[in-house]
Design an enzyme around this catalytic site. Structure first.
Site, PDB file in Angstrom:
ATOM      1  N   ASP A  37       0.875  -0.946   0.041  1.00 18.96           N
ATOM      2  CA  ASP A  37       0.143  -0.093  -0.091  1.00 18.96           C
ATOM      3  C   ASP A  37       0.834   1.256   0.151  1.00 18.96           C
ATOM      4  OD1 ASP A  37       0.967  -0.054   2.838  1.00 18.96           O
ATOM      5  OD2 ASP A  37      -0.857  -1.206   3.316  1.00 18.96           O
ATOM      6  N   ASP A  61       1.425   4.916   1.482  1.00 13.38           N
ATOM      7  CA  ASP A  61       1.124   6.002   2.532  1.00 13.38           C
ATOM      8  C   ASP A  61       1.543   7.412   2.022  1.00 13.38           C
ATOM      9  OD1 ASP A  61      -0.039   3.923   3.954  1.00 13.38           O
ATOM     10  OD2 ASP A  61       2.014   3.447   5.179  1.00 13.38           O
ATOM     11  N   ASP A  94      10.968   4.277  12.262  1.00  9.57           N
ATOM     12  CA  ASP A  94      11.784   3.345  13.092  1.00  9.57           C
ATOM     13  C   ASP A  94      13.212   3.066  12.330  1.00  9.57           C
ATOM     14  OD1 ASP A  94      10.385   2.136  10.890  1.00  9.57           O
ATOM     15  OD2 ASP A  94       9.281   0.700  12.014  1.00  9.57           O
TER      16      ASP A  94
HETATM   17  P1  ATP Z   1       4.950  -2.881   5.165  1.00  9.74           P
HETATM   18  O1  ATP Z   1       5.446  -3.174   3.822  1.00  9.74           O
HETATM   19  O2  ATP Z   1       4.563  -3.980   5.972  1.00  9.74           O
HETATM   20  O3  ATP Z   1       3.638  -2.030   5.107  1.00  9.74           O
HETATM   21  P2  ATP Z   1       5.768  -0.495   6.207  1.00  9.74           P
HETATM   22  O4  ATP Z   1       7.374  -0.157   6.698  1.00  9.74           O
HETATM   23  O5  ATP Z   1       5.097   0.369   5.359  1.00  9.74           O
HETATM   24  O6  ATP Z   1       5.869  -2.188   5.906  1.00  9.74           O
HETATM   25  P3  ATP Z   1       3.692   0.165   7.936  1.00  9.74           P
HETATM   26  O7  ATP Z   1       3.288  -0.490   9.330  1.00  9.74           O
HETATM   27  O8  ATP Z   1       2.722   0.236   6.643  1.00  9.74           O
HETATM   28  O9  ATP Z   1       5.231  -0.636   7.654  1.00  9.74           O
HETATM   29  O10 ATP Z   1       4.150   1.667   8.508  1.00  9.74           O
HETATM   30  C1  ATP Z   1       4.407   2.867   7.645  1.00  9.74           C
HETATM   31  C2  ATP Z   1       5.576   3.750   8.193  1.00  9.74           C
HETATM   32  O11 ATP Z   1       5.488   4.039   9.343  1.00  9.74           O
HETATM   33  C3  ATP Z   1       7.000   2.726   8.421  1.00  9.74           C
HETATM   34  O12 ATP Z   1       7.493   2.482   6.726  1.00  9.74           O
HETATM   35  C4  ATP Z   1       7.680   3.636   9.383  1.00  9.74           C
HETATM   36  O13 ATP Z   1       8.319   4.805   8.663  1.00  9.74           O
HETATM   37  C5  ATP Z   1       6.767   4.218  10.190  1.00  9.74           C
HETATM   38  N1  ATP Z   1       6.211   3.233  11.264  1.00  9.74           N
HETATM   39  C6  ATP Z   1       5.442   2.141  11.322  1.00  9.74           C
HETATM   40  N2  ATP Z   1       5.654   1.563  12.706  1.00  9.74           N
HETATM   41  C7  ATP Z   1       6.503   2.209  13.281  1.00  9.74           C
HETATM   42  C8  ATP Z   1       7.013   2.052  14.694  1.00  9.74           C
HETATM   43  N3  ATP Z   1       6.549   1.116  15.609  1.00  9.74           N
HETATM   44  N4  ATP Z   1       7.914   2.983  14.995  1.00  9.74           N
HETATM   45  C9  ATP Z   1       8.399   3.972  14.320  1.00  9.74           C
HETATM   46  N5  ATP Z   1       7.750   4.136  13.090  1.00  9.74           N
HETATM   47  C10 ATP Z   1       6.997   3.207  12.624  1.00  9.74           C
HETATM   48 MG    MG Z   2       3.069   0.062   4.954  1.00  9.28          MG
END
Ligand code: ATP
Ligand code: MG
Length: 442
Positions: free
Chosen positions: A72, A74, A150
């Site tokens: 997805d 963001d 993160d």
């Molecule tokens: P995925 O491919 O699984 O969606 P993702 O990195 O996009 O991985 P998301 O949960 O969609 O994971 O989170 C979007 C963004 O928000 C991350 O890329 C990161 O920048 C931030 N983020 C998410 N969770 C945390 C956390 N626990 N602490 C700090 N930043 C976070």
């Molecule tokens: Mg994501």
């Protein structure tokens, strides 16, 4: 105009902080504005047309740079949630602790406002006695937003209008080196939010990145902090890991880092027996293949496979003091679920699905009378049958049983009758040897 009104009414996020980003032309990584989903491109354009800054951020950008298809997209902006909501007719503000906006444009695009992590001072969010941050709903600048994320590889911003990547923390270099590096002091960041340790394992498995040593080393001694994270968050994160298309690698890495102790201690019990290990490996391999082929996967099925061998041994124990094998099975299911849900808040609908799949298994062994036809009509037959095939493949049950059911499904009524006659008597003799409940007694 609208933007000005809302800024006056709700306050504008602070101006850009002092940290300057590296600007990198995205085409260097084969990335163009057309690489984005049409919905995310449209949302960023609309925000920019209204005078706000807007970027695609996080996992989507990281995945595009490494050549993977994002799950997805963001979007992040300097507009406040109210400003975003006012701009998009089909949108709603969600979240109480941290407000963000879902914009509906075919897909749902999650739009959040730049925010900062505050750990000290009057704005500091509440944290528990272990340093876990309870609330962090404070708007910030873009550079502050980058620093509260993160991992460096998750803190990149892409502006589709200029096709430039903004990198405040060396994320692009880390992607090139296939390194998952925590922003700031890893121990501190894990203490603030222990789920980041799980994310490290999940993302390293998904991307095939190394976890930076400075982050990997403290994990072993901090894993216990996961015990204090709400079970619903652990469930969400585990589900992401299992549905990532890299579940097998994810579970391996989880165990290698010792992170499963506080979450799924029963996993050791399951994986330490060769039959259990084979069964789970096959189930995860199957799941990964299905996800990579774009097919759906049922979480209930997946969780049912993970804990099947735990259930078999619980069933065996209960059966020693019970007359009925079936009621012993249901009692064992309750025991296994109680154990599980203490750590992992498995939603009720999945729990029901797991129990149905488990409960069907002994019924596959009854191959006479009307029972097989009745079983075929069960709404969960397909899941139960797929589960049976895994049991066959793992060597737990004779392959012949799986083949019989495969044949039975595609046979005509008269052929079915014939199959029932043929299997009625030998089946009775063999059943004792093959049935799950008797097998565990051996
Ligand atoms: P995925 O491919 O699984 O969606 P993702 O990195 O996009 O991985 P998301 O949960 O969609 O994971 O989170 C979007 C963004 O928000 C991350 O890329 C990161 O920048 C931030 N983020 C998410 N969770 C945390 C956390 N626990 N602490 C700090 N930043 C976070
Ligand atoms: Mg994501």
């Amino acid at each position: 105009m609208i933007a000005k009104f809302f800024r006056a009414a709700f306050g504008k996020p602070a101006s850009l902080g002092s940290l300057q980003p590296r600007t990198i032309p995205a085409k260097r990584y084969g990335l163009h504005r057309t690489s984005l989903s049409p919905a995310s491109l449209w949302v960023t354009e609309q925000l920019q047309l209204a005078g706000f800054s807007a970027f695609v951020v996080g996992g989507a950008l990281r995945d595009l740079i490494v050549g993977m298809t994002p799950k997805d997209f963001d979007v992040v902006t300097d507009a406040t949630p109210q400003e975003i909501h006012a701009l998009f007719k089909r949108s709603r503000i969600i979240g109480r602790r941290f407000q963000l906006v879902h914009v509906m444009k075919g897909d749902i695009i999650e739009v959040s406002t730049f925010r900062r992590a505050v750990t000290q001072g009057p704005d500091a969010p509440a944290s528990d006695e272990r340093g876990r941050i309870i609330s962090d709903n404070v708007f910030g600048t873009q550079s502050e937003d980058a620093l509260r994320r993160d991992f460096t590889v998750n803190a990149l911003y892409y502006d589709p209008s200029t096709e430039i990547i903004l990198d405040y923390v060396g994320g692009v270099r880390d992607i090139e080196n296939r390194l998952l590096r925590v922003i700031g002091d890893p121990s501190l960041r894990f203490r603030e939010d222990p789920v980041r340790m799980l994310r490290a394992v999940r993302l390293s498995a998904k991307l095939d990145f190394q976890i930076d040593e400075a982050a990997r080393v403290p994990i072993a001694s901090m894993a216990h902090l996961l015990n204090h994270v709400p079970a619903s968050r652990i469930f969400d994160e585990m589900l992401k890991l299992l549905l990532s298309g890299h579940a097998q690698e994810g579970i391996n890495r989880l165990r290698a880092e010792g992170l499963h102790h506080g979450i799924l201690p029963m996993l050791d019990r399951v994986l330490e027996q060769p039959m259990g290990q084979k069964f789970v490996e096959l189930a995860l391999l199957n799941t990964d293949l299905r996800i990579r082929e774009g097919k759906s996967v049922s979480p209930a099925f997946l969780f049912a496979t993970l804990f099947w061998h735990d259930l078999i041994s619980a069933w065996h124990d209960v059966q020693l003091q019970s007359d009925s094998s079936v009621s012993a099975l249901y009692e064992a299911m309750d025991q296994v679920m109680d154990d599980l849900t203490e750590k992992l808040a498995i939603p009720r609908r999945f729990e029901i699905g797991m129990k149905e799949i488990w409960g069907l298994q002994p019924r596959f062994e009854l191959r006479s009378g009307h029972k097989p036809v009745r079983l075929l009509a069960h709404p969960r037959f397909r899941a139960g049958y797929d589960f049976l095939l895994l049991r066959c493949e793992s060597g737990e049950v004779d392959m012949e049983l799986g083949r019989w059911w495969e044949q039975f499904q595609v046979s005509s009524e008269s052929e079915r009758k014939q199959m029932l006659v043929q299997t009625a008597s030998p089946h009775r003799r063999k059943r004792r040897k093959r049935s799950v409940s008797s097998q565990v007694k051996q």
